[in-house]
Design a protein around this motif. Structure first.
Motif, PDB file in Angstrom:
ATOM      1  N   GLN A 119      -3.002 -31.341 -31.717  1.00  0.00           N
ATOM      2  CA  GLN A 119      -1.243 -32.082 -31.639  1.00  0.00           C
ATOM      3  C   GLN A 119      -0.686 -32.607 -30.762  1.00  0.00           C
ATOM      4  O   GLN A 119      -1.385 -32.566 -29.461  1.00  0.00           O
ATOM      5  CB  GLN A 119      -0.366 -30.351 -31.852  1.00  0.00           C
ATOM      6  N   LEU A 120      -0.335 -33.312 -30.495  1.00  0.00           N
ATOM      7  CA  LEU A 120       0.685 -34.002 -29.992  1.00  0.00           C
ATOM      8  C   LEU A 120       2.673 -33.435 -29.062  1.00  0.00           C
ATOM      9  O   LEU A 120       2.844 -32.821 -30.621  1.00  0.00           O
ATOM     10  CB  LEU A 120       1.511 -34.870 -29.984  1.00  0.00           C
ATOM     11  N   VAL A 121       2.533 -32.917 -27.715  1.00  0.00           N
ATOM     12  CA  VAL A 121       3.641 -32.198 -28.126  1.00  0.00           C
ATOM     13  C   VAL A 121       4.525 -32.574 -26.750  1.00  0.00           C
ATOM     14  O   VAL A 121       4.363 -32.847 -25.641  1.00  0.00           O
ATOM     15  CB  VAL A 121       3.177 -30.407 -26.693  1.00  0.00           C
ATOM     16  N   PRO A 122       5.748 -33.161 -27.853  1.00  0.00           N
ATOM     17  CA  PRO A 122       6.380 -34.068 -27.209  1.00  0.00           C
ATOM     18  C   PRO A 122       7.176 -33.440 -26.016  1.00  0.00           C
ATOM     19  O   PRO A 122       6.827 -31.775 -25.609  1.00  0.00           O
ATOM     20  CB  PRO A 122       7.739 -33.842 -27.872  1.00  0.00           C
ATOM     21  N   TYR A 123       7.345 -34.458 -24.711  1.00  0.00           N
ATOM     22  CA  TYR A 123       8.216 -33.264 -23.123  1.00  0.00           C
ATOM     23  C   TYR A 123       8.781 -32.116 -23.983  1.00  0.00           C
ATOM     24  O   TYR A 123       8.852 -31.593 -22.846  1.00  0.00           O
ATOM     25  CB  TYR A 123       8.405 -33.977 -22.179  1.00  0.00           C
ATOM     26  N   GLY A 149      19.357 -36.048 -44.374  1.00  0.00           N
ATOM     27  CA  GLY A 149      18.405 -35.799 -45.288  1.00  0.00           C
ATOM     28  C   GLY A 149      16.874 -35.394 -44.784  1.00  0.00           C
ATOM     29  O   GLY A 149      17.390 -35.881 -43.705  1.00  0.00           O
ATOM     30  N   ILE A 150      16.637 -35.757 -45.755  1.00  0.00           N
ATOM     31  CA  ILE A 150      15.120 -35.113 -44.362  1.00  0.00           C
ATOM     32  C   ILE A 150      13.833 -35.536 -45.777  1.00  0.00           C
ATOM     33  O   ILE A 150      14.049 -35.461 -46.785  1.00  0.00           O
ATOM     34  CB  ILE A 150      15.247 -33.338 -44.990  1.00  0.00           C
ATOM     35  N   ASP A 151      12.877 -36.364 -45.226  1.00  0.00           N
ATOM     36  CA  ASP A 151      11.765 -36.042 -45.927  1.00  0.00           C
ATOM     37  C   ASP A 151      10.707 -35.530 -46.203  1.00  0.00           C
ATOM     38  O   ASP A 151      10.019 -34.934 -45.238  1.00  0.00           O
ATOM     39  CB  ASP A 151      10.538 -36.828 -44.916  1.00  0.00           C
ATOM     40  N   GLN A 152      11.117 -34.329 -47.596  1.00  0.00           N
ATOM     41  CA  GLN A 152      10.757 -32.807 -47.583  1.00  0.00           C
ATOM     42  C   GLN A 152       9.631 -32.652 -47.812  1.00  0.00           C
ATOM     43  O   GLN A 152       8.304 -31.673 -47.217  1.00  0.00           O
ATOM     44  CB  GLN A 152      11.543 -32.762 -48.663  1.00  0.00           C
ATOM     45  N   ASN A 153       8.661 -33.989 -47.917  1.00  0.00           N
ATOM     46  CA  ASN A 153       6.881 -34.185 -48.177  1.00  0.00           C
ATOM     47  C   ASN A 153       6.204 -34.735 -47.124  1.00  0.00           C
ATOM     48  O   ASN A 153       5.255 -34.733 -47.293  1.00  0.00           O
ATOM     49  CB  ASN A 153       6.850 -35.107 -49.074  1.00  0.00           C
ATOM     50  N   HIS A 154       6.852 -34.825 -46.025  1.00  0.00           N
ATOM     51  CA  HIS A 154       6.610 -34.943 -44.655  1.00  0.00           C
ATOM     52  C   HIS A 154       5.207 -34.089 -44.505  1.00  0.00           C
ATOM     53  O   HIS A 154       5.506 -33.136 -44.798  1.00  0.00           O
ATOM     54  CB  HIS A 154       7.410 -35.610 -44.140  1.00  0.00           C
ATOM     55  N   GLU A 155       3.961 -34.671 -43.502  1.00  0.00           N
ATOM     56  CA  GLU A 155       3.302 -33.359 -43.886  1.00  0.00           C
ATOM     57  C   GLU A 155       3.287 -32.736 -42.390  1.00  0.00           C
ATOM     58  O   GLU A 155       2.566 -32.055 -42.529  1.00  0.00           O
ATOM     59  CB  GLU A 155       1.416 -35.156 -42.755  1.00  0.00           C
ATOM     60  N   ASP A 156       3.849 -33.269 -41.451  1.00  0.00           N
ATOM     61  CA  ASP A 156       4.786 -32.171 -40.446  1.00  0.00           C
ATOM     62  C   ASP A 156       5.702 -31.319 -41.311  1.00  0.00           C
ATOM     63  O   ASP A 156       6.028 -30.847 -40.065  1.00  0.00           O
ATOM     64  CB  ASP A 156       4.540 -33.210 -39.019  1.00  0.00           C
ATOM     65  N   LEU A 157       6.151 -31.901 -41.782  1.00  0.00           N
ATOM     66  CA  LEU A 157       7.864 -30.773 -42.447  1.00  0.00           C
ATOM     67  C   LEU A 157       7.030 -29.946 -43.399  1.00  0.00           C
ATOM     68  O   LEU A 157       7.999 -29.000 -43.603  1.00  0.00           O
ATOM     69  CB  LEU A 157       8.749 -32.215 -42.604  1.00  0.00           C
ATOM     70  N   ALA A 158       6.538 -30.412 -44.634  1.00  0.00           N
ATOM     71  CA  ALA A 158       6.536 -30.294 -45.586  1.00  0.00           C
ATOM     72  C   ALA A 158       5.763 -28.034 -46.065  1.00  0.00           C
ATOM     73  O   ALA A 158       6.551 -28.061 -47.002  1.00  0.00           O
ATOM     74  CB  ALA A 158       5.497 -30.665 -47.108  1.00  0.00           C
ATOM     75  N   GLY A 159       5.464 -27.375 -45.110  1.00  0.00           N
ATOM     76  CA  GLY A 159       5.069 -26.285 -44.476  1.00  0.00           C
ATOM     77  C   GLY A 159       6.187 -25.491 -44.855  1.00  0.00           C
ATOM     78  O   GLY A 159       6.220 -24.447 -44.496  1.00  0.00           O
ATOM     79  N   GLY A 197       0.501 -34.930 -36.154  1.00  0.00           N
ATOM     80  CA  GLY A 197       1.672 -35.155 -35.500  1.00  0.00           C
ATOM     81  C   GLY A 197       1.753 -34.650 -34.567  1.00  0.00           C
ATOM     82  O   GLY A 197       0.994 -33.969 -33.541  1.00  0.00           O
ATOM     83  N   VAL A 198       2.903 -33.931 -34.537  1.00  0.00           N
ATOM     84  CA  VAL A 198       3.861 -33.306 -33.034  1.00  0.00           C
ATOM     85  C   VAL A 198       3.838 -32.199 -34.300  1.00  0.00           C
ATOM     86  O   VAL A 198       3.736 -30.771 -34.940  1.00  0.00           O
ATOM     87  CB  VAL A 198       5.289 -34.015 -32.932  1.00  0.00           C
ATOM     88  N   VAL A 199       4.187 -31.142 -32.635  1.00  0.00           N
ATOM     89  CA  VAL A 199       5.074 -29.298 -32.694  1.00  0.00           C
ATOM     90  C   VAL A 199       6.534 -30.106 -32.734  1.00  0.00           C
ATOM     91  O   VAL A 199       7.152 -29.731 -31.680  1.00  0.00           O
ATOM     92  CB  VAL A 199       4.338 -28.751 -32.230  1.00  0.00           C
ATOM     93  N   LYS A 447       0.378 -50.918 -36.621  1.00  0.00           N
ATOM     94  CA  LYS A 447      -0.377 -49.870 -38.135  1.00  0.00           C
ATOM     95  C   LYS A 447       1.098 -49.133 -38.326  1.00  0.00           C
ATOM     96  O   LYS A 447       2.000 -49.125 -37.622  1.00  0.00           O
ATOM     97  CB  LYS A 447      -1.358 -49.264 -37.383  1.00  0.00           C
ATOM     98  N   THR A 448       1.463 -49.054 -39.608  1.00  0.00           N
ATOM     99  CA  THR A 448       2.278 -48.023 -39.972  1.00  0.00           C
ATOM    100  C   THR A 448       2.083 -46.422 -39.009  1.00  0.00           C
ATOM    101  O   THR A 448       0.650 -46.233 -39.135  1.00  0.00           O
ATOM    102  CB  THR A 448       2.208 -47.739 -41.916  1.00  0.00           C
ATOM    103  N   SER A 449       2.693 -45.605 -39.334  1.00  0.00           N
ATOM    104  CA  SER A 449       3.368 -44.650 -38.858  1.00  0.00           C
ATOM    105  C   SER A 449       4.027 -43.902 -39.998  1.00  0.00           C
ATOM    106  O   SER A 449       4.958 -43.795 -40.209  1.00  0.00           O
ATOM    107  CB  SER A 449       2.924 -44.634 -37.819  1.00  0.00           C
ATOM    108  N   SER A 450       3.975 -42.831 -39.226  1.00  0.00           N
ATOM    109  CA  SER A 450       5.196 -40.645 -39.690  1.00  0.00           C
ATOM    110  C   SER A 450       5.975 -40.980 -38.770  1.00  0.00           C
ATOM    111  O   SER A 450       7.044 -39.580 -39.080  1.00  0.00           O
ATOM    112  CB  SER A 450       4.401 -40.314 -40.678  1.00  0.00           C
ATOM    113  N   TYR A 451       6.185 -41.505 -37.354  1.00  0.00           N
ATOM    114  CA  TYR A 451       6.707 -40.810 -36.190  1.00  0.00           C
ATOM    115  C   TYR A 451       6.756 -41.818 -35.468  1.00  0.00           C
ATOM    116  O   TYR A 451       6.377 -43.049 -35.727  1.00  0.00           O
ATOM    117  CB  TYR A 451       5.043 -39.849 -35.367  1.00  0.00           C
TER     118      TYR A 451
END
Length: 524
Positions: A119-123, A149-159, A197-199, A447-451
């Motif tokens: 995990q990446l921990v933003p400062y 709005g929000i990307d409900q299916n984002h890998e770091d948010l979907a849960g 991604g991040v936390v 490259k493409t990214s989701s962050y």
């Protein structure tokens, strides 16, 4: 929200996304300015008079644009000459302009405590002490995010536990054409899931989120639609409302709504604004709303953050890494032999990869056939970035690295210039290293990214909103007003002693606020 190009750790690489820079706001319906010979206003009327008001608006050759949820008021568009007649209508309490609201973005790899490895921990997470106060009880709190709005299916948010609203103008809450809302949500609740991604501040998928989509890709809306959004947050049972948005003029209708929400125990939090001046933005400027200013990773005041006597608290808002809709961002990579660098994205660069020998391209102010088939290593200065990269491409170069002429990272943009080769930024020390490796084969890639990294008081606001929910989850019998007071009394004092116009009471701190309430109780 403002964007920022930057470098990051080698594990994190550099992440960016191209999103229009804005100051704050939102749209519940499709936003379009009133026609030149008409004006858009909010009409507040007496209870039970809605039908008669609609008739009066029709008689004045006007139209109802938005019926404000939870209030005896509606936004209408009418010929300017008809305003006086409406103001004199016995059912009308007041008429006011329907003012516009707009949207106002460094990490370390986790060692496994308390976050999963990978995990990446933003400062900002550590800066607000979220890493030392577990979100064990977060399920008893709900944060309502009024945004794009929000990307409900984002890998770091979907849960996460998420609900939201549908609007005929902006669509479903679970899409985000603007990217802003997804970034805000990630700071609040990006999940602690190994390798992704991040936390966020509340990282264990226990916090309840409610999403009200008030602006679309156009990125602006009216105070009437913001009022509806806030009232819908209350109807959904929100404890905290997070608003990374605002505008420079107040609204009676808005003020009444937020005063009512505060009286009902809801804690509303909003951004101070990004113009770096003393202007008071709203809704943050209302006494019933907590105004948030922005800091950088060194706890210094962010020069874009608006400052005035209404600033109440501060939080990280410079180079904040968070989620954006899946694959909508870009990530930079640069390596030479066994050396891996941490470059920044040159905004406007195409998604591409190039592998070739490094070549010195000076400051990039002129073409040079000697770099044909090579990666141009270019010093910052003299001419703009677009010229440097364009000259490299015109010389036959296959990639470009622009390194700093002063210490540290920097942001670069190609503006409207279209190039076909990947280009990145590098620090002064990385540039010196690259210059010592001329002739060696390197790889530069976008490259493409989701962050993405964003700057803005928009990024500071969700830190505070998330901390408020986190601390409140341990003391659910506290009122919203008591949590607000506890956050200010436990803040780390920055700048002049006591409250000041740039920092407010100082940096929000989760564990310190928890300790204070645990020791002194809610009301002290």
């Amino acid at each position: 929200m403002m964007q920022s190009n930057t470098g990051m750790t080698k594990m994190a690489a550099a992440v960016k996304v191209a999103v229009a820079v804005a100051a704050f706001g939102g749209v519940m319906g499709a936003a379009s300015a009133a026609a030149p010979d008409t004006t858009r206003v909010i009409v507040a009327f007496k209870p039970g008079a809605a039908a008669s008001m609609k008739s009066a608006v029709a008689a004045a050759k006007g139209s109802v644009k938005h019926e404000i949820f939870g209030a005896n008021a509606m936004a209408i568009e009418v010929p300017a000459v008809a305003l006086k007649g409406l103001q004199n209508n016995p059912n009308v309490e007041y008429v006011e302009e329907d003012v516009i609201r707009k949207p106002f973005a460094l990490t370390s790899p986790s060692t496994g405590t308390p976050y999963a490895t990978g995990q990446l921990v933003p400062y900002g997470i550590k800066m607000v002490q979220a890493d030392i106060l577990p979100d064990t009880n977060a399920a008893n709190r709900k944060v309502c995010i009024i945004d794009s709005g929000i990307d409900q299916n984002h890998e770091d948010l979907a849960g996460n536990a998420m609900t939201g609203e549908y609007d005929a103008g902006t669509g479903w809450w679970y899409t985000d054409e603007n990217h802003h809302g997804t970034h805000v949500a990630g700071t609040i609740a990006a999940i602690n899931n190994s390798g992704k991604g991040v936390v966020g501040v509340n990282a264990n998928a226990k916090l309840n989120l409610h999403i009200v989509k008030v602006f679309n890709a156009a990125g602006w809306a009216y105070s009437s639609t913001l009022t509806t959004a806030a009232n819908k947050c209350k109807a959904a049972g929100a404890n905290v409302i997070s608003m990374s948005l605002g505008g420079g003029r107040s609204s009676q209708t808005e003020k009444k709504a937020f005063d009512s929400l505060a009286a009902a125990g809801v804690l509303s939090i909003a951004a101070a604004g990004n113009d770096g001046n003393t202007v008071v933005s709203y809704p943050a400027g209302y006494a019933s709303v907590m105004m948030v200013g922005a800091l950088d990773e060194n706890k210094a005041w962010a020069t874009f953050s608006q400052y005035n006597t209404k600033v109440e608290i501060s939080a990280p808002g410079v180079q904040v890494l968070s989620t954006v809709p899946m694959n909508s961002g870009t990530e930079a990579a640069l390596s030479v032999g066994a050396t891996t660098y941490a470059p920044g994205v040159m905004e406007g660069s195409p998604v591409a990869t190039a592998t070739a020998p490094l070549a010195d391209f000076g400051n990039g102010s002129a073409t040079n056939a000697a770099v044909s088939g090579k990666i141009c290593v270019i010093a910052r200065g003299t001419v703009d970035f677009a010229t440097k990269v364009s000259n490299c491409q015109a010389s036959g170069g296959v990639g470009a690295v622009v390194y700093n002429n002063v210490a540290g990272t920097f942001g670069g943009t190609l503006g409207t210039t279209v190039t076909s080769i990947p280009s990145v930024t590098a620090t002064d020390t990385e540039g010196a290293s690259l210059m010592s490796q001329l002739g060696q084969t390197g790889t530069v890639a976008i490259k493409t990214s989701s962050y993405a990294y964003y700057d803005g008081t928009s990024m500071a606001t969700p830190h505070v909103s998330a901390v408020a929910a986190l601390v409140w989850s341990y003391f659910p019998t506290c009122t919203g007003a008591q949590i607000r007071s506890s956050l200010t009394k436990s803040a780390e004092d920055l700048g002049p002693v006591g409250r000041d116009t740039k920092f407010g009471y100082g940096l929000v701190r989760a564990k310190t606020a928890y300790d204070r309430i645990a020791s002194l109780g809610c009301g002290n």
